[in-house]
Write a protein that holds these residues in place. Structure first.
Motif, PDB file in Angstrom:
ATOM      1  N   GLY A  73       0.810  -1.201   0.000  1.00 24.56           N
ATOM      2  CA  GLY A  73       0.000   0.000   0.000  1.00 24.56           C
ATOM      3  C   GLY A  73       0.848   1.258   0.000  1.00 24.56           C
ATOM      4  N   GLY A  74       2.096   1.138  -0.440  1.00 20.23           N
ATOM      5  CA  GLY A  74       3.001   2.284  -0.445  1.00 20.23           C
ATOM      6  C   GLY A  74       3.330   2.745  -1.847  1.00 20.23           C
ATOM      7  N   ARG A  75       4.235   3.686  -1.923  1.00 18.23           N
ATOM      8  CA  ARG A  75       4.684   4.239  -3.201  1.00 18.23           C
ATOM      9  C   ARG A  75       6.152   4.616  -3.079  1.00 18.23           C
ATOM     10  NH1 ARG A  75       0.705   7.331  -0.902  1.00 18.23           N
ATOM     11  NH2 ARG A  75       1.427   9.175   0.228  1.00 18.23           N
ATOM     12  N   ILE A  76       6.805   4.736  -4.209  1.00 20.36           N
ATOM     13  CA  ILE A  76       8.220   5.064  -4.230  1.00 20.36           C
ATOM     14  C   ILE A  76       8.464   6.173  -5.248  1.00 20.36           C
ATOM     15  CG2 ILE A  76       8.702   3.220  -5.889  1.00 20.36           C
ATOM     16  CD1 ILE A  76      11.463   2.930  -4.559  1.00 20.36           C
ATOM     17  N   ALA A  77       9.348   7.099  -4.919  1.00 17.49           N
ATOM     18  CA  ALA A  77       9.663   8.219  -5.785  1.00 17.49           C
ATOM     19  C   ALA A  77      11.169   8.407  -5.843  1.00 17.49           C
ATOM     20  CB  ALA A  77       8.984   9.495  -5.284  1.00 17.49           C
ATOM     21  N   ILE A  78      11.635   9.064  -6.922  1.00 21.47           N
ATOM     22  CA  ILE A  78      13.066   9.302  -7.122  1.00 21.47           C
ATOM     23  C   ILE A  78      13.303  10.792  -7.268  1.00 21.47           C
ATOM     24  CG2 ILE A  78      15.104   8.721  -8.497  1.00 21.47           C
ATOM     25  CD1 ILE A  78      13.589   6.421  -9.705  1.00 21.47           C
ATOM     26  N   ALA A  79      14.382  11.268  -6.704  1.00 15.84           N
ATOM     27  CA  ALA A  79      14.864  12.633  -6.932  1.00 15.84           C
ATOM     28  C   ALA A  79      16.368  12.543  -7.087  1.00 15.84           C
ATOM     29  CB  ALA A  79      14.496  13.555  -5.773  1.00 15.84           C
ATOM     30  N   SER A  80      16.906  13.139  -8.156  1.00 16.02           N
ATOM     31  CA  SER A  80      18.333  13.022  -8.414  1.00 16.02           C
ATOM     32  C   SER A  80      18.880  14.326  -8.963  1.00 16.02           C
ATOM     33  CB  SER A  80      18.599  11.881  -9.412  1.00 16.02           C
ATOM     34  OG  SER A  80      19.983  11.717  -9.633  1.00 16.02           O
ATOM     35  N   GLU A  81      20.105  14.622  -8.557  1.00 19.47           N
ATOM     36  CA  GLU A  81      20.799  15.808  -9.051  1.00 19.47           C
ATOM     37  C   GLU A  81      22.175  15.372  -9.544  1.00 19.47           C
ATOM     38  OE1 GLU A  81      22.009  20.325  -7.591  1.00 19.47           O
ATOM     39  OE2 GLU A  81      20.842  19.000  -6.305  1.00 19.47           O
ATOM     40  N   PRO A  82      22.461  15.567 -10.836  1.00 20.70           N
ATOM     41  CA  PRO A  82      23.746  15.120 -11.390  1.00 20.70           C
ATOM     42  C   PRO A  82      24.925  15.634 -10.572  1.00 20.70           C
ATOM     43  CG  PRO A  82      22.289  15.848 -13.140  1.00 20.70           C
ATOM     44  CD  PRO A  82      21.618  16.213 -11.852  1.00 20.70           C
ATOM     45  N   GLY A  83      25.822  14.725 -10.262  1.00 21.84           N
ATOM     46  CA  GLY A  83      27.025  15.084  -9.530  1.00 21.84           C
ATOM     47  C   GLY A  83      26.856  15.161  -8.029  1.00 21.84           C
ATOM     48  N   LYS A  84      25.617  15.154  -7.529  1.00 23.40           N
ATOM     49  CA  LYS A  84      25.394  15.325  -6.093  1.00 23.40           C
ATOM     50  C   LYS A  84      24.718  14.141  -5.422  1.00 23.40           C
ATOM     51  CE  LYS A  84      25.360  20.371  -6.091  1.00 23.40           C
ATOM     52  NZ  LYS A  84      24.640  21.605  -5.658  1.00 23.40           N
ATOM     53  N   GLY A  85      24.035  13.302  -6.193  1.00 24.50           N
ATOM     54  CA  GLY A  85      23.453  12.119  -5.585  1.00 24.50           C
ATOM     55  C   GLY A  85      22.002  11.896  -5.940  1.00 24.50           C
ATOM     56  N   THR A  86      21.456  10.821  -5.383  1.00 25.49           N
ATOM     57  CA  THR A  86      20.094  10.379  -5.679  1.00 25.49           C
ATOM     58  C   THR A  86      19.392  10.034  -4.375  1.00 25.49           C
ATOM     59  OG1 THR A  86      20.822   9.473  -7.797  1.00 25.49           O
ATOM     60  CG2 THR A  86      18.704   8.707  -6.962  1.00 25.49           C
ATOM     61  N   THR A  87      18.088  10.312  -4.332  1.00 27.51           N
ATOM     62  CA  THR A  87      17.264   9.968  -3.177  1.00 27.51           C
ATOM     63  C   THR A  87      16.073   9.135  -3.632  1.00 27.51           C
ATOM     64  OG1 THR A  87      17.866  11.983  -1.992  1.00 27.51           O
ATOM     65  CG2 THR A  87      15.873  10.860  -1.274  1.00 27.51           C
ATOM     66  N   PHE A  88      15.912   7.968  -3.034  1.00 26.80           N
ATOM     67  CA  PHE A  88      14.723   7.151  -3.237  1.00 26.80           C
ATOM     68  C   PHE A  88      13.858   7.294  -1.986  1.00 26.80           C
ATOM     69  CE2 PHE A  88      17.627   5.236  -6.224  1.00 26.80           C
ATOM     70  CZ  PHE A  88      16.815   4.862  -7.284  1.00 26.80           C
ATOM     71  N   LEU A 132      -9.799  19.780   0.133  1.00 27.79           N
ATOM     72  CA  LEU A 132      -9.014  19.145   1.200  1.00 27.79           C
ATOM     73  C   LEU A 132      -7.548  19.441   0.914  1.00 27.79           C
ATOM     74  CD1 LEU A 132     -10.730  15.617   1.341  1.00 27.79           C
ATOM     75  CD2 LEU A 132     -11.372  17.702   2.567  1.00 27.79           C
ATOM     76  N   LEU A 133      -6.950  20.243   1.767  1.00 29.07           N
ATOM     77  CA  LEU A 133      -5.534  20.572   1.594  1.00 29.07           C
ATOM     78  C   LEU A 133      -4.709  19.425   2.163  1.00 29.07           C
ATOM     79  CD1 LEU A 133      -3.776  22.904   0.532  1.00 29.07           C
ATOM     80  CD2 LEU A 133      -3.593  23.717   2.884  1.00 29.07           C
ATOM     81  N   VAL A 134      -3.974  18.722   1.291  1.00 29.45           N
ATOM     82  CA  VAL A 134      -3.205  17.548   1.709  1.00 29.45           C
ATOM     83  C   VAL A 134      -1.724  17.781   1.440  1.00 29.45           C
ATOM     84  CG1 VAL A 134      -5.113  15.960   1.303  1.00 29.45           C
ATOM     85  CG2 VAL A 134      -3.468  16.379  -0.524  1.00 29.45           C
ATOM     86  N   GLU A 135      -0.916  17.051   2.190  1.00 31.73           N
ATOM     87  CA  GLU A 135       0.535  17.125   2.020  1.00 31.73           C
ATOM     88  C   GLU A 135       1.000  15.870   1.306  1.00 31.73           C
ATOM     89  OE1 GLU A 135       3.994  18.564   4.944  1.00 31.73           O
ATOM     90  OE2 GLU A 135       3.229  16.560   5.445  1.00 31.73           O
ATOM     91  N   THR A 136       1.752  16.049   0.233  1.00 32.53           N
ATOM     92  CA  THR A 136       2.281  14.918  -0.524  1.00 32.53           C
ATOM     93  C   THR A 136       3.766  14.784  -0.238  1.00 32.53           C
ATOM     94  OG1 THR A 136       2.745  16.284  -2.479  1.00 32.53           O
ATOM     95  CG2 THR A 136       0.560  15.301  -2.308  1.00 32.53           C
ATOM     96  N   GLY A 137       4.443  13.913  -0.996  1.00 32.31           N
ATOM     97  CA  GLY A 137       5.869  13.697  -0.790  1.00 32.31           C
ATOM     98  C   GLY A 137       6.666  14.979  -0.891  1.00 32.31           C
ATOM     99  N   GLY A 164      -0.828  13.637 -14.374  1.00 32.60           N
ATOM    100  CA  GLY A 164      -0.448  12.816 -15.513  1.00 32.60           C
ATOM    101  C   GLY A 164       0.850  12.065 -15.336  1.00 32.60           C
ATOM    102  N   ASP A 165       1.187  11.664 -14.108  1.00 29.59           N
ATOM    103  CA  ASP A 165       2.430  10.936 -13.841  1.00 29.59           C
ATOM    104  C   ASP A 165       2.386   9.579 -14.542  1.00 29.59           C
ATOM    105  OD1 ASP A 165       4.615   9.609 -12.854  1.00 29.59           O
ATOM    106  OD2 ASP A 165       4.322  10.240 -10.786  1.00 29.59           O
ATOM    107  N   PRO A 166       3.316   9.305 -15.506  1.00 27.27           N
ATOM    108  CA  PRO A 166       3.283   8.040 -16.234  1.00 27.27           C
ATOM    109  C   PRO A 166       3.606   6.825 -15.381  1.00 27.27           C
ATOM    110  CG  PRO A 166       5.302   9.233 -16.735  1.00 27.27           C
ATOM    111  CD  PRO A 166       4.438  10.156 -15.910  1.00 27.27           C
ATOM    112  N   SER A 167       4.243   7.033 -14.246  1.00 29.26           N
ATOM    113  CA  SER A 167       4.604   5.891 -13.397  1.00 29.26           C
ATOM    114  C   SER A 167       3.389   5.211 -12.792  1.00 29.26           C
ATOM    115  CB  SER A 167       5.555   6.340 -12.275  1.00 29.26           C
ATOM    116  OG  SER A 167       4.876   7.174 -11.369  1.00 29.26           O
TER     117      SER A 167
END
Length: 702
Positions: free
Chosen positions: A533-548, A630-635, A694-697
Motif C-alpha cells: 500500500g506504499g509508493r516510491i519516488a526518485i529525486a536526483s541531481e547530477p554530480g550530487k546524488g540520488t534519493t529514493f 481538502l488541503l493535503v501534504e504529498t511527498g 499525468g504521472d506516467p509511473s
C-alpha cells in the motif's frame, strides 16, 4: 518450561545482544578518531561474552570458539593493546555478521560456511597479536559438534606450569539469582576451563526443614582456582550474575597444596563436599539459559530494572487485530442504526454508544501498539548489506542511519527487507562512484549512504540517499530506446526518465556481476512497495546524488478516515494526510496553462486536483464555490488541494486490501466497509495528486 523453550528464549535474547553489539560498533565507528568511549567498548565485549556463555550452556561449540576469539580481540582493544583503526573496526563488523550467521545456523540447523569462520578467527587473532590462536585456527573444525565442559578435580594430575596463580573465591547467590534462571553449576563449568578448580559447598546457613524458606538462597561455595589467566578473566565469568550474588576473589600470597592446613580455602575433611556433574551430564534447564543472558550490568546499582515483558505468538496478535477490526465495523453499524432510527443526540443510548466508540478506539490503539516495533533491527541488517556490497564493488562506503526508533507495523518491516536490500545494493553499485572518480570530482573517497525513517502525514517515510554521481539521464533514455521501452523520438522530462528505472528488465549495467546486471531490481522494489500500500519516488541531481523515497502506511489494519462525497460516490480520505479543509471563494481560484488551476491560500498558490474527474466519475467542475477543498501534504512536503463534493463525517475505518482480488488501482489505497454495509474506496492522496498531474509511473502497465 522445557529445554526447547529455554533454548528458543536464548536465541531471542541473542537478538537483543546482537543489536547491542552492532550499536556499540557503530558508536565506536563514529568516534574512533577522537577516542572511543571505554564503556561502549565494554558493552560490545559484554555482548559477545554473553553470547559465548549461553552457547556454552547449550553446547554450541562452534559459537563458543568463534565468540572466544572475538572477545579476545575485543579484550585487547579495551586493554589498549590495539587501537580502534578503521581496518580493525571493519573486521569487527565482519565478525559480528559472522556471529549472527552462526547464531542463525545454530537456531535453524542450517549449514554455515566453515571457511569463513576459520578465516575470520585467523584475522581476529592476528589483529590481537595472538600467533598461537592464528596457527590453531588453521586446523580448527568449525562444524557444529557438541561441546563437553569438564571440571578437573583430579588431585593426582600433573602440576601446572610455574607462574600460575592460586585464587580463593567465595560465591554466595542471593535470592534473585535463581528466580532469573541462573545455575551455579554453569558458572563452575566455565571457571574449570581457566585452570584447575576445587569446589567446597558451604551449607552452614541451611535451616531446619520446618523453618526452610524455599525461595531463599541458603547455600554458598568456597572455590580454589589455579590458573595462569589474569584476574579480570575470572571476574568476567561472574559478569552474568553481578548484583545477584556476593562475590569475593582473593589472590593467595603463595600456592600451598589444596590439602595443606595452611591453605585458608582447603576443604575441611569433615565438611560436606560438592561433586560437580559428570562430563556427559546436562545441567538443569532452569540454569542453561541464564548463563547466556546478563542479568545485571557492571553499574547494576544505577540501572533501572528491566520492564516485564510477555512473548506472544504473532498469530495470536493477528487474530486479536482482526477481532478489533470487526469490533470497529460493528461499532460503525450500531452508530448508523441509531442515526437511522432518529434517536435524539443526548439520549442515554447515544451517550452509551459514544462511550463504546471511545473504548473501541482505545482497544484498537493498544492492540496496534503491540504490533508496532522500531525499525532499528531492519536498519542494522542494511548496514551489513552495505558493507558486503562495498567489498564486492571495491568501494569505500559509510552507511548513516537516522530515525531508527521510528515504529512501524511488524508486517510492514518484515516485507520491507527485500526492497531495501535492492535499494542499498543499487546505491552502492550505481550511485556511489569509485574512489578515483570521487577524488577527481573533489569528493571524499568514502561515499555516504543515508538511510532514514520518520512519521509524516500519518505514514512512514523511508529514504535512501547517496552522495554519488546522480542518475545519468541521457544514458538511461538511450538504453530505454535501444530496448524498445520507449519510442525513438520520445522527448521525456527528467521525472519521466527517472521513472524508466522501474520498468521490468531495465538495467544500466553492461556486465552481469554479483551486485547487478540481470535486469531484476527496481521493478521488484516498486511491486513490493505497492503490495504494502506504499509508493516510491526518485529525486536526483547530477554530480550530487540520488534519493529514493518510500511512503508506507503506519498499519495495515485500521485508520482514521474522513468520509467524503465524490460525484455521488462515498469515498474515504486518510485524516492524517489532511492539513485543513476549506470552501474556496471564486476570486481565490486562478487558471494556469492548459486547464490547470490553483487556489490562493495565505499568499501561496496550491494546485487543484478534482477527485471526481481523475476517477472518471464526471467531467472537471468549472466552479469550486459549491465544493470542498481538502488541503493535503504529498511527498517532499508539497501541498495540493483535492476537490470533493462534500464531507459526511470522520470515523475509524478498517482497511481491506484490493490487490489480491482486483489488482492495483491507481489513486486508490484500499477499501473499507461502512456502517450501512456499503463498500467505500480509500483514496491515496499522493497517488491521486500524481494521477491528476499525468504521472506516467502510475500506469498499471508500467
Amino acid at each position: 518450561m522445557d529445554h526447547a523453550d529455554i533454548r528458543g528464549t536464548f536465541f531471542i535474547e541473542c537478538e537483543d545482544l546482537m543489536e547491542a553489539l552492532n550499536d556499540g560498533l557503530d558508536r565506536i565507528d563514529d568516534s574512533w578518531d577522537t577516542g572511543a568511549d571505554p564503556e561502549t567498548i565494554n558493552a560490545v565485549f559484554r555482548a559477545v561474552h554473553s553470547i559465548k556463555g549461553g552457547a556454552g550452556a547449550f553446547k554450541l561449540d562452534t559459537l563458543v570458539r568463534f565468540a572466544h576469539q572475538f572477545e579476545t580481540t575485543l579484550d585487547a582493544l579495551r586493554a589498549g593493546r590495539i587501537m580502534p583503526e578503521p581496518a580493525l573496526l571493519h573486521l569487527f563488523h565482519r565478525a559480528a555478521d559472522q556471529l549472527s550467521d552462526l547464531l542463525q545456523a545454530a537456531r535453524t540447523g542450517a549449514a554455515v560456511e566453515a571457511d569463513n569462520s576459520a578465516a575470520l578467527v585467523r584475522e581476529l587473532a592476528a589483529a590481537a597479536g595472538d600467533e598461537d590462536a592464528t596457527s590453531d585456527a588453521d586446523a580448527e573444525d568449525f562444524g557444529f559438534v557438541p561441546m563437553a565442559l569438564t571440571l578437573d578435580l583430579d588431585m593426582d594430575a600433573a602440576p601446572l606450569p610455574e607462574g600460575n596463580r592460586r585464587y580463593a573465591i567465595t560465591f554466595s547467590p542471593l535470592r534473585g539469582l535463581y528466580s532469573c534462571g541462573n545455575d551455579p553449576c554453569v558458572l563452575f563449568r566455565v571457571l574449570a576451563d581457566l585452570g584447575q578448580l576445587e569446589v567446597r559447598l558451604d551449607r552452614s546457613r541451611l535451616p531446619d526443614f520446618d523453618a526452610l524458606d524455599w525461595q531463599e538462597s541458603w547455600l554458598s561455595w568456597e572455590l580454589t582456582l589455579e590458573t595462569d589467566e589474569p584476574e579480570h578473566q575470572i571476574d568476567e565469568v561472574f559478569e552474568f550474575v553481578e548484583g545477584l550474588c556476593t562475590l569475593e576473589i582473593r589472590l593467595l600470597s603463595d600456592t600451598p597444596s589444596p590439602t595443606d592446613p595452611g591453605n585458608p580455602t582447603a576443604p575441611d575433611p569433615g565438611a560436606p563436599s560438592w561433586d560437580p556433574p559428570a562430563e556427559d551430564s546436562t545441567p538443569p534447564s532452569s540454569g542453561t539459559l541464564s548463563a547466556a543472558v546478563p542479568t545485571a550490568s557492571r553499574d547494576n546499582e544505577k540501572s533501572s530494572p528491566p520492564r516485564a515483558t510477555v512473548r506472544v505468538e504473532l498469530d495470536r496478535v493477528d487474530r486479536l487485530i482482526n477481532i478489533v477490526g470487526e469490533l470497529v465495523i460493528n461499532q460503525a453499524m450500531l452508530s448508523q442504526c441509531v442515526q437511522d432510527e432518529g434517536v435524539p443526540p443526548r439520549s442515554p443510548i447515544r451517550t452509551r454508544l459514544d462511550d463504546f466508540k471511545s473504548l473501541a478506539r482505545e482497544i484498537q490503539e493498544s492492540v496496534m501498539a503491540i504490533r508496532a516495533q522500531a525499525i532499528k533491527p531492519l536498519f542494522q541488517r542494511m548496514s551489513r548489506i552495505a558493507r558486503e556490497a562495498a567489498d564486492i564493488a571495491g568501494k569505500q562506503i559509510r552507511l548513516v542511519t537516522e530515525g531508527e526508533t521510528t515504529e512501524v507495523d511488524k508486517t510492514v518491516i518484515e516485507r520491507l527487507a527485500d526492497p531495501l536490500t535492492h535499494m542499498i545494493r543499487n546505491a552502492v553499485d550505481h550511485g556511489i562512484e569509485s574512489p578515483e572518480k570521487r577524488q577527481a570530482a573533489g569528493k571524499f573517497e568514502t561515499g555516504t549512504i543515508i538511510l532514514s525513517a520518520e512519521h509524516r502525514s500519518g505514514r512512514v517515510l523511508i529514504e535512501v540517499r547517496d552522495d554519488g554521481g546522480g542518475i545519468n539521464r541521457p544514458r538511461v533514455l538511450d538504453i530505454a530506446k535501444s530496448k524498445g521501452l520507449v519510442p525513438e523520438d520520445a522527448q521525456l522530462a527528467d521525472e519521466e526518465i527517472d521513472s524508466l528505472l522501474f520498468l521490468p528488465g531495465f538495467s544500466t549495467s553492461a556486465v552481469v556481476s554479483d551486485l547487478s546486471g540481470r535486469g531484476v531490481g527496481m521493478d521488484v522494489v516498486k511491486s513490493a512497495i505497492q503490495a504494502l500500500g506504499g509508493r516510491i519516488a526518485i529525486a536526483s541531481e547530477p554530480g550530487k546524488g540520488t534519493t529514493f523515497s518510500i511512503s508506507l502506511p503506519l498499519t495495515l489494519a485500521v485508520l482514521d478516515g474522513m468520509v467524503v462525497d465524490v460525484a455521488g460516490h462515498t469515498m474515504v480520505v486518510p485524516v492524517p494526510a489532511i492539513i485543513e479543509t476549506l470552501r474556496p471563494r471564486p476570486q481565490d481560484v486562478h487558471s494556469l496553462g492548459a486547464g490547470e488551476q490553483v487556489v490562493a491560500i495565505r499568499g501561496s498558490f496550491i494546485p487543484i486536483v478534482d477527485c471526481g474527474a481523475i476517477f472518471g466519475y464526471r467531467s472537471p467542475v468549472r466552479r469550486y464555490d459549491s465544493t470542498v477543498l481538502l488541503l493535503v501534504e504529498t511527498g517532499r512536503q508539497k501541498l495540493c488541494a483535492l476537490v470533493v463534493d462534500g464531507i459526511h463525517d470522520q470515523r475509524q475505518v478498517v482497511i481491506k486490501g484490493l490487490e489480491n482480488g482486483y489488482g492495483r488501482i491507481p489513486g486508490i489505497a484500499a477499501a473499507t466497509i461502512l456502517g450501512d454495509g456499503r463498500i467505500a474506496l480509500i483514496i491515496d492522496p499522493e497517488e491521486a495528486v500524481a494521477l491528476g498531474s499525468g504521472d506516467p509511473s502510475l500506469n498499471p502497465e508500467v
